[in-house]
Design a protein around this motif. Structure first.
Motif, PDB file in Angstrom:
ATOM      1  N   GLN A 201       1.164  -1.345  -0.293  1.00 56.25           N
ATOM      2  CA  GLN A 201      -0.106  -0.019   0.297  1.00 56.25           C
ATOM      3  C   GLN A 201       1.209   1.279   0.012  1.00 56.25           C
ATOM      4  O   GLN A 201       0.614   1.938  -0.871  1.00 56.25           O
ATOM      5  CB  GLN A 201      -0.756  -0.203   1.150  1.00 56.25           C
ATOM      6  N   LEU A 205       1.392   3.797  -3.274  1.00 55.83           N
ATOM      7  CA  LEU A 205       1.128   6.041  -2.640  1.00 55.83           C
ATOM      8  C   LEU A 205       2.424   6.835  -2.939  1.00 55.83           C
ATOM      9  O   LEU A 205       2.229   7.394  -3.825  1.00 55.83           O
ATOM     10  CB  LEU A 205       0.696   5.663  -1.585  1.00 55.83           C
ATOM     11  N   LEU A 230       0.116  15.343  -6.159  1.00 54.78           N
ATOM     12  CA  LEU A 230       0.726  13.388  -5.419  1.00 54.78           C
ATOM     13  C   LEU A 230       0.398  13.703  -3.757  1.00 54.78           C
ATOM     14  O   LEU A 230      -0.562  12.560  -3.831  1.00 54.78           O
ATOM     15  CB  LEU A 230       1.487  13.577  -5.923  1.00 54.78           C
ATOM     16  N   SER A 234      -2.702  10.966  -2.368  1.00 53.04           N
ATOM     17  CA  SER A 234      -2.372  10.562  -1.411  1.00 53.04           C
ATOM     18  C   SER A 234      -3.134  10.317   0.273  1.00 53.04           C
ATOM     19  O   SER A 234      -3.599   9.489   0.911  1.00 53.04           O
ATOM     20  CB  SER A 234      -0.767  10.272  -1.279  1.00 53.04           C
TER      21      SER A 234
END
Length: 408
Positions: A201, A205, A230, A234
């Motif tokens: 995960q 990200l 980003l 995220s």
């Protein structure tokens, strides 16, 4: 079968079976060694490995292991297995780097097919009751380190899809952007819901930021704007997806408990205890460590009896540091950093994909046994090695995966 196509077929086979049980991957591993030994062109393969950026770090890694084995000769029950896994790490990468362009292309095609088939199996398992066969058991339920290895392989595939999604229109990849984003979304669903894994995960990200860094390194203003976007995206995913948020909160809670001296088998909690005790092992024997295979013996002396059953510290750099001292830890780190540099030096999409694949191993090795455990590392290092092999070929472009590639 003609011997001159034997290695190509085995490389394709290994690419196809990376998600299967570790025994099948070992079959491909030994078949590839045999194929390279009996096929002509052995000198050329050695030359290819010798010219790669990873060669001297691999030599240092293997050489220091042998020096420690000689001058710190204490033998433990785990010495043979640790020695084997250390050798396998270097040999897997070397085998991938020794491939010709044609062989590496077929290996990558096999991996691409395996990704699509595996995602299909995972999806079907949530629609119909698939039989619990060993060939796909780690795809349909969490079964330990093999499922972690599957998540990391899918993360590598997601990294390549992110590269395609971030490509500019001038690259002619606009038509691939939709399928690439769909693949990234599918991988996120798997690592969050189907086969939840915090390491994957976090890597997924972080990958867009790393890909942007590689692509727009010379345009700092644009890069900072992209990074800001980003980070917001995220953060929104973490805040808006309860499964991700809950797993991260749980991990932080485990760390807080461990810092108070509480021992538990919870993932991040036991890792913190392992890291503390393994770091102490390195401090006490900084030059040669406790000997190859010595971590388990030392861990059993330092941990409460109910936690003594672990055989690795879930950090491969500390694993090497505990049994081969700081030089051993730095040698392994040098191998993986050199892999990142090899991708960084090539500025196109091929280099970017190799860079992200190598970063996946660097990060995963810091929080898990991503190289030492064959359930994870055998397939992962093979795939990353194939990326690095293709990135070292200046005449290769990833569009060749869709058409016959002239050999090199």
């Amino acid at each position: 079968m003609s011997f001159n196509k034997l290695v190509r077929c085995v490389a394709l086979f290994w690419g196809l079976v990376v998600f299967m049980p570790v025994g099948v991957n070992y079959l491909a591993f030994f078949a590839l060694i045999l194929g390279m030994l009996i096929q002509t062109g052995r000198v050329e393969r050695l030359r290819r490995v010798r010219q790669h950026l990873l060669f001297w770090p691999l030599v240092a890694y293997v050489g220091w292991t042998l020096i420690v084995l000689t001058f710190q000769p204490t033998l433990y029950a785990q010495t043979p297995s640790n020695l084997w896994h250390g050798a396998r790490i270097a040999l897997t990468l070397a085998l991938a780097l020794a491939l010709t362009r044609d062989e590496a292309v077929w290996a990558m095609r096999g991996f691409a097919i395996a990704v699509m088939v595996s995602l299909t199996v995972i999806g079907l398992s949530h629609v119909i009751a698939l039989p619990d066969w060993a060939i796909w058991s780690s795809l349909i339920r969490v079964t330990g380190n093999k499922s972690i290895g599957i998540d990391l392989l899918l993360t590598v595939a997601a990294g390549s899809a992110i590269v395609v999604a971030l490509a500019t229109r001038s690259n002619g990849s606009n038509g691939s952007r939709g399928p690439a984003l769909a693949l990234v979304g599918a991988v996120l669903v798997v690592v969050v819901g189907a086969l939840p894994n915090r390491t994957s995960q976090l890597i997924v990200l972080l990958m867009p930021a790393a890909a942007a860094w590689h692509q727009w390194r010379q345009h700092r203003g644009r890069l900072l704007l992209i990074w800001a976007g980003l980070i917001m995206l995220s953060g929104g995913l973490v805040a808006g997806v309860p499964a991700i948020q809950n797993r991260l909160v749980e991990g932080l809670h485990n760390i807080q408990q461990a810092q108070t001296g509480t021992w538990s088998h919870e993932s991040w909690g036991i890792r913190l205890q392992m890291y503390r005790n393994t770091a102490a092992m390195v401090v006490e024997q900084p030059l040669t460590g406790w000997g190859i295979g010595g971590w388990t013996s030392q861990w059993q002396q330092r941990a409460p009896a109910e936690f003594a059953g672990y055989n690795m510290p879930h950090n491969d750099y500390l694993w090497m540091g505990a049994q081969a001292g700081l030089p051993g830890a730095l040698a392994l780190l040098a191998v993986l950093v050199a892999a990142c540099v090899a991708g960084w030096k090539r500025r196109d999409a091929t280099g970017r994909m190799a860079f992200l694949a190598a970063l996946t191993v660097v990060f995963a090795a810091a929080v898990n046994s991503a190289t030492r455990d064959a359930n994870i590392g055998l397939s992962l290092l093979w795939v990353v090695g194939v990326y690095l092999c293709l990135a070292a070929d200046t005449g290769f472009d990833f569009s060749m995966l869709r058409r016959p590639a002239p050999d090199a």
